[in-house]
Design a protein around this motif. Structure first.
Motif, short mmCIF file in Angstrom:
data_model
loop_
_atom_site.label_atom_id
_atom_site.label_comp_id
_atom_site.label_asym_id
_atom_site.label_seq_id
_atom_site.Cartn_x
_atom_site.Cartn_y
_atom_site.Cartn_z
N THR A 274 0.83 -1.21 0.00
CA THR A 274 0.00 0.00 0.00
C THR A 274 0.86 1.25 0.00
N GLN A 275 1.85 1.29 0.86
CA GLN A 275 2.73 2.46 0.95
C GLN A 275 3.52 2.67 -0.34
N LEU A 276 4.00 1.58 -0.92
CA LEU A 276 4.75 1.66 -2.16
C LEU A 276 3.89 2.26 -3.27
N THR A 277 2.64 1.83 -3.33
CA THR A 277 1.72 2.33 -4.36
C THR A 277 1.41 3.80 -4.14
N LYS A 278 1.21 4.20 -2.89
CA LYS A 278 0.93 5.61 -2.59
C LYS A 278 2.12 6.50 -2.90
N ASN A 279 3.32 5.98 -2.73
CA ASN A 279 4.53 6.76 -3.04
C ASN A 279 4.56 7.17 -4.51
N GLU A 280 4.03 6.32 -5.37
CA GLU A 280 4.07 6.58 -6.81
C GLU A 280 2.81 7.27 -7.32
N PHE A 281 1.64 6.89 -6.79
CA PHE A 281 0.37 7.37 -7.34
C PHE A 281 -0.36 8.36 -6.43
N GLY A 282 0.25 8.73 -5.30
CA GLY A 282 -0.35 9.75 -4.45
C GLY A 282 -1.10 9.17 -3.27
N SER A 283 -1.36 10.04 -2.31
CA SER A 283 -1.98 9.61 -1.05
C SER A 283 -3.45 9.24 -1.19
N LYS A 284 -4.08 9.61 -2.33
CA LYS A 284 -5.50 9.30 -2.51
C LYS A 284 -5.74 7.88 -3.03
N VAL A 285 -4.69 7.09 -3.10
CA VAL A 285 -4.84 5.69 -3.51
C VAL A 285 -5.37 4.87 -2.35
N GLU A 286 -6.35 4.03 -2.64
CA GLU A 286 -6.91 3.12 -1.63
C GLU A 286 -6.79 1.70 -2.16
N LEU A 287 -6.12 0.83 -1.41
CA LEU A 287 -5.91 -0.56 -1.84
C LEU A 287 -6.81 -1.51 -1.08
N SER A 288 -7.36 -2.45 -1.80
CA SER A 288 -8.08 -3.57 -1.20
C SER A 288 -7.36 -4.84 -1.66
N VAL A 289 -6.62 -5.44 -0.74
CA VAL A 289 -5.75 -6.57 -1.10
C VAL A 289 -6.27 -7.87 -0.50
N HIS A 290 -6.46 -8.85 -1.36
CA HIS A 290 -6.84 -10.19 -0.92
C HIS A 290 -5.57 -11.04 -0.87
N VAL A 291 -5.21 -11.50 0.33
CA VAL A 291 -3.98 -12.26 0.51
C VAL A 291 -4.24 -13.75 0.29
N GLU A 292 -3.36 -14.37 -0.49
CA GLU A 292 -3.45 -15.81 -0.76
C GLU A 292 -2.14 -16.49 -0.37
N ALA A 293 -2.22 -17.75 0.00
CA ALA A 293 -1.03 -18.52 0.37
C ALA A 293 -0.42 -19.19 -0.86
N CYS A 294 0.90 -19.24 -0.89
CA CYS A 294 1.59 -19.88 -2.01
C CYS A 294 1.47 -21.41 -1.91
N SER A 295 1.81 -22.07 -3.00
CA SER A 295 1.84 -23.54 -3.03
C SER A 295 3.11 -23.97 -3.77
N HIS A 296 3.31 -25.27 -3.92
CA HIS A 296 4.55 -25.76 -4.53
C HIS A 296 4.71 -25.30 -5.98
N ILE A 297 3.61 -24.95 -6.66
CA ILE A 297 3.72 -24.53 -8.07
C ILE A 297 4.38 -23.15 -8.21
#
Length: 332
Positions: A274-297
Motif C-alpha cells: 500500500t505504501q509503495l503504491t501511494k509513493n508513486e500514485f499519491g496519497s488518494k490511492v486506496e488498496l483492497s488486497v486479498h492475501v493468498e497462500a503460495c503452493s509448490h507450483i
C-alpha cells in the motif's frame, strides 16, 4: 505539497480559466462584429461554452474535494465524470448549432456576406489562440501532477480550442489573399465538425469513467512499477483492477505470500504494498488486497531463494506484465 494545497491550486487555476474564458468570449464577439466572419462566430460560440464548462469545472472540483462521508464511502470524485459529460453535451449542441447556422447562411445570403477588417481579426484571433494554448498546457501539467481530471479536461479543451482558432487564422489569411468569401463558411463547417468531435470524445471519456472502464495505460503503468519494486515475499500478483473516483484511485488485487506467514506478517506485506503504491500514485490511492497462500507450483519463480520449505528450485523470474496481472486478461 499536501492534498489540501493541491486542491487549492487546482481551484485557483480553474478560476483563472473561467476569467480568461469570459474575456476571450467578448473579444471574439467584437472580432466577429468587426469582420462578419462565420468562422470567427463559430469560435466565439465555443468560447461561450468554455465559460459554462469552466464554472461547471469549478463546482466539480469543489464537490470532488469533499471528504468521504456516510453516504459516499468512496468519496465524491465521480462528480468530475458527470461534469465532463455535461461539458461534452454542451459542446456538441454548439457544434450542431454552428453547423446548421452556417448552412442557412450559405443557402440564403452567402453572396451578401461582406467581410471587412480581416487584419484586426487575424491579430485578435492569434492573440487568443496563443494565450489559450499556454493556459491549456499549464492546466494539463498541473492536473496530471495533482490528479485533477477536471483540470486536465479543461486544459485539453483549451488546447483543442487553440487548434481550431489557428485553423481559422489560416483561413482568414487565405481570405485576405484570395478575397473568396466562400472560404469562410467552409472553414466554419470544418471547425464545427471539430467541435462535434471534441464533444463526442468528452462524452466517451465521461462514460468510461462512470462505467469503470478498463484503463489499459494506468494498469500497465501500475504493473510495471510494482514489478520493479516488488518484495521477495510478494510471490505473485494477479486479479488487478482499478476504479477511478476523480483524482482518487481504488485498487483491488490478489497478493500471494508464503503459506507459513501468520496474519500479522501477511498484514505487514499488505502495508508495504500500500505504501509503495501511494509513493508513486499519491496519497488518494486506496488498496483492497486479498492475501493468498503460495503452493509448490510457485516455487520455481519465488524470489526468496533462502526459503527453507521450497519444493522446487528457482528457475525463472515471473514478470508482472499487464497480461499476467490484470483481471481482464485472466478472464478472457
Amino acid at each position: 505539497m499536501d492534498d489540501s494545497e493541491k486542491v487549492k491550486l487546482n481551484f485557483y487555476y480553474q478560476k483563472i480559466i473561467c476569467f480568461v474564458a469570459i474575456i476571450f468570449f467578448f473579444i471574439k464577439l467584437i472580432t466577429w462584429n468587426i469582420t462578419s466572419s462565420l468562422s470567427i462566430f463559430s469560435d466565439a460560440i465555443e468560447s461561450f461554452i468554455n465559460i459554462i464548462s469552466g464554472f461547471i469545472g469549478l463546482c466539480s472540483l469543489y464537490i470532488s474535494s469533499l471528504p468521504k462521508d456516510k453516504n459516499h464511502p468512496y468519496g465524491h470524485g465521480k462528480i468530475e465524470f458527470i461534469s465532463t459529460a455535461i461539458e461534452g453535451v454542451l459542446i456538441s449542441i454548439v457544434g450542431v448549432t454552428v453547423f446548421t447556422n452556417t448552412f442557412i447562411r450559405i443557402k440564403y445570403n452567402i453572396h451578401e456576406i461582406i467581410l471587412s477588417k480581416l487584419n484586426y481579426g487575424l491579430l485578435l484571433m492569434s492573440f487568443t489562440g496563443i494565450i489559450n494554448y499556454l493556459l491549456g498546457f499549464l492546466a494539463c501539467k498541473i492536473g496530471q501532477k495533482n490528479g485533477a481530471i477536471t483540470l486536465i479536461a479543461s486544459g485539453k479543451h483549451l488546447q483543442i480550442d487553440t487548434y481550431s482558432t489557428f485553423g481559422i487564422v489560416v483561413g482568414l489569411i487565405l481570405l485576405n489573399i484570395t478575397k473568396c468569401t466562400w472560404i469562410d463558411p467552409i472553414i466554419s463547417i470544418i471547425f464545427s465538425s471539430i467541435i462535434l468531435y471534441t464533444g463526442f470524445k468528452l462524452l466517451r471519456n465521461a462514460a468510461a469513467g462512470i462505467m469503470d472502464e478498463y484503463d489499459k495505460k494506468l494498469l500497465k503503468k501500475l504493473s510495471f512499477y510494482l514489478n520493479e519494486k516488488r518484495d521477495i515475499h510478494w510471490i505473485d500478483l494477479h486479479h488487478l483492477k482499478i476504479i477511478k473516483y476523480g483524482s482518487a484511485l481504488h485498487i483491488d488485487c490478489h497478493l500471494i505470500v508464503p503459506w507459513f506467514f501468520n496474519v500479522k506478517e501477511a498484514n505487514e506485506e499488505v502495508k508495504k504494498l500500500t505504501q509503495l503504491t501511494k509513493n508513486e500514485f499519491g496519497s488518494k490511492v486506496e488498496l483492497s488486497v486479498h492475501v493468498e497462500a503460495c503452493s509448490h507450483i510457485h516455487c520455481i519463480f519465488c524470489l526468496n531463494r533462502f526459503c527453507q520449505v521450497r519444493k522446487k528450485l528457482f528457475s525463472k523470474r515471473n514478470l508482472w506484465t499487464l497480461d499476467k496481472t490484470s483481471y481482464y486478461n485472466e478472464n478472457k
